[in-house]
Design a protein around this motif. Sequence first.
Motif, PDB file in Angstrom:
ATOM      1  N   PRO A 189       0.832  -1.202   0.000  1.00  0.00           N
ATOM      2  CA  PRO A 189       0.000   0.000   0.000  1.00  0.00           C
ATOM      3  C   PRO A 189       0.870   1.257   0.000  1.00  0.00           C
ATOM      4  N   ALA A 190       0.288   2.372  -0.375  1.00  0.00           N
ATOM      5  CA  ALA A 190       1.012   3.636  -0.348  1.00  0.00           C
ATOM      6  C   ALA A 190       1.357   4.001   1.097  1.00  0.00           C
ATOM      7  N   LEU A 191       2.599   4.414   1.309  1.00  0.00           N
ATOM      8  CA  LEU A 191       3.030   4.791   2.650  1.00  0.00           C
ATOM      9  C   LEU A 191       4.207   5.752   2.552  1.00  0.00           C
ATOM     10  N   ASP A 192       4.487   6.432   3.649  1.00  0.00           N
ATOM     11  CA  ASP A 192       5.657   7.298   3.734  1.00  0.00           C
ATOM     12  C   ASP A 192       6.815   6.518   4.328  1.00  0.00           C
ATOM     13  N   TYR A 193       8.024   6.986   4.014  1.00  0.00           N
ATOM     14  CA  TYR A 193       9.246   6.311   4.475  1.00  0.00           C
ATOM     15  C   TYR A 193      10.117   7.325   5.195  1.00  0.00           C
ATOM     16  N   LEU A 228       4.015  -6.327   3.808  1.00  0.00           N
ATOM     17  CA  LEU A 228       3.511  -5.166   3.087  1.00  0.00           C
ATOM     18  C   LEU A 228       3.050  -5.554   1.695  1.00  0.00           C
ATOM     19  N   THR A 229       3.838  -6.363   1.029  1.00  0.00           N
ATOM     20  CA  THR A 229       3.508  -6.771  -0.332  1.00  0.00           C
ATOM     21  C   THR A 229       2.191  -7.543  -0.378  1.00  0.00           C
ATOM     22  N   LEU A 230       1.965  -8.373   0.633  1.00  0.00           N
ATOM     23  CA  LEU A 230       0.727  -9.139   0.712  1.00  0.00           C
ATOM     24  C   LEU A 230      -0.410  -8.339   1.346  1.00  0.00           C
ATOM     25  N   ARG A 231      -0.102  -7.107   1.726  1.00  0.00           N
ATOM     26  CA  ARG A 231      -1.089  -6.210   2.345  1.00  0.00           C
ATOM     27  C   ARG A 231      -1.655  -6.777   3.646  1.00  0.00           C
ATOM     28  N   LEU A 232      -0.790  -7.500   4.366  1.00  0.00           N
ATOM     29  CA  LEU A 232      -1.165  -7.934   5.702  1.00  0.00           C
ATOM     30  C   LEU A 232      -1.028  -6.782   6.691  1.00  0.00           C
ATOM     31  N   GLN A 233      -0.233  -5.774   6.312  1.00  0.00           N
ATOM     32  CA  GLN A 233      -0.096  -4.560   7.097  1.00  0.00           C
ATOM     33  C   GLN A 233      -0.244  -3.372   6.155  1.00  0.00           C
ATOM     34  N   ALA A 234      -0.799  -2.294   6.663  1.00  0.00           N
ATOM     35  CA  ALA A 234      -0.981  -1.085   5.848  1.00  0.00           C
ATOM     36  C   ALA A 234      -0.697   0.149   6.696  1.00  0.00           C
ATOM     37  N   PRO A 235       0.561   0.339   7.104  1.00  0.00           N
ATOM     38  CA  PRO A 235       0.892   1.491   7.940  1.00  0.00           C
ATOM     39  C   PRO A 235       0.927   2.777   7.126  1.00  0.00           C
TER      40      PRO A 235
END
Length: 287
Positions: free
Chosen positions: A4-8, A41-48
């Motif tokens: 998902p889209a996120l900041d780094y 993240l790739t599997l979208r198990l997390q979406a921070p």
Amino acid sequence: MKSPALDYLRVETLSAALDAFAGQGGEAIYLAGGHSVVPSLTLRLQAPSLLIDISRIAELSGIELIDGWLRIGAMTRHAEMISNPLIAAHAPLLSAAAPHVAHPAIRNRGTIGGSLSLADPASEFPAVAIAMRSEIEVVGPQGPRRVSADDFFLGLYETAMAPGEILRSVFVPPVAAGQVVAFDELARRRGDYAMVGAGIQASLEGGRVEDASIAFFAVGSRPTRAASVEAALSGRMLDAVAIKAAQAALADDLEPDDQPNMSAAMRLHLARVLLGRLLGNLGGPTA
């Protein structure tokens, strides 16, 4: 799939990492070696909303002796467990377990802090941390605290860390007199997750077990100390009779579940076979 889209954000101090996490209201995760975070993240198990890169924080690095204890920084790579002389001398069970962890490419990037924080019940290092009677140091907004490995792993991918806390170090107690170690796992192929695995750290005197610390993995929702087995061995000569008694006691420690690919009875049987092999490797005959 894509993450998902996120900041780094890359930070260079623990305080900056903790502040960044707090500023997101809990909608942030930490990135170290990346072998668990990136796939999730790739599997979208997390979406921070924010990915906080802690890999450059100096406090998370280093391997040193402090008051007889071996301190291993959380960013220590799996491969260093094999090559570092301090670990070989003061935490030999880690050195014995490390070659069994996945494959070289993963060992070159994966970190011990990441492995312990993830708390995968099929992973080698959480069980080894228990068998070594380690203490795990975590840092949060209220400062640092140390948690015994026995109390750190609570359940499936669950630890005693509070949201936002960062694992800073692993502390291994001084090596005891007459200490010996053994580690092995049973897997279908080298590098696969183990069907069952265990690590043993014991002190022997004249072939007698003065003390034993044993932990299994891949047999439940978390790494498991074999307290009944330890009690069955205490004060006994490590001979075939003692090994059989230890194998019999294992049913009091392990309660594996039936799985589609293996019954609970078969996993317990494999655990008994592995225990006999490991105890035999410590100096007694294999039962």
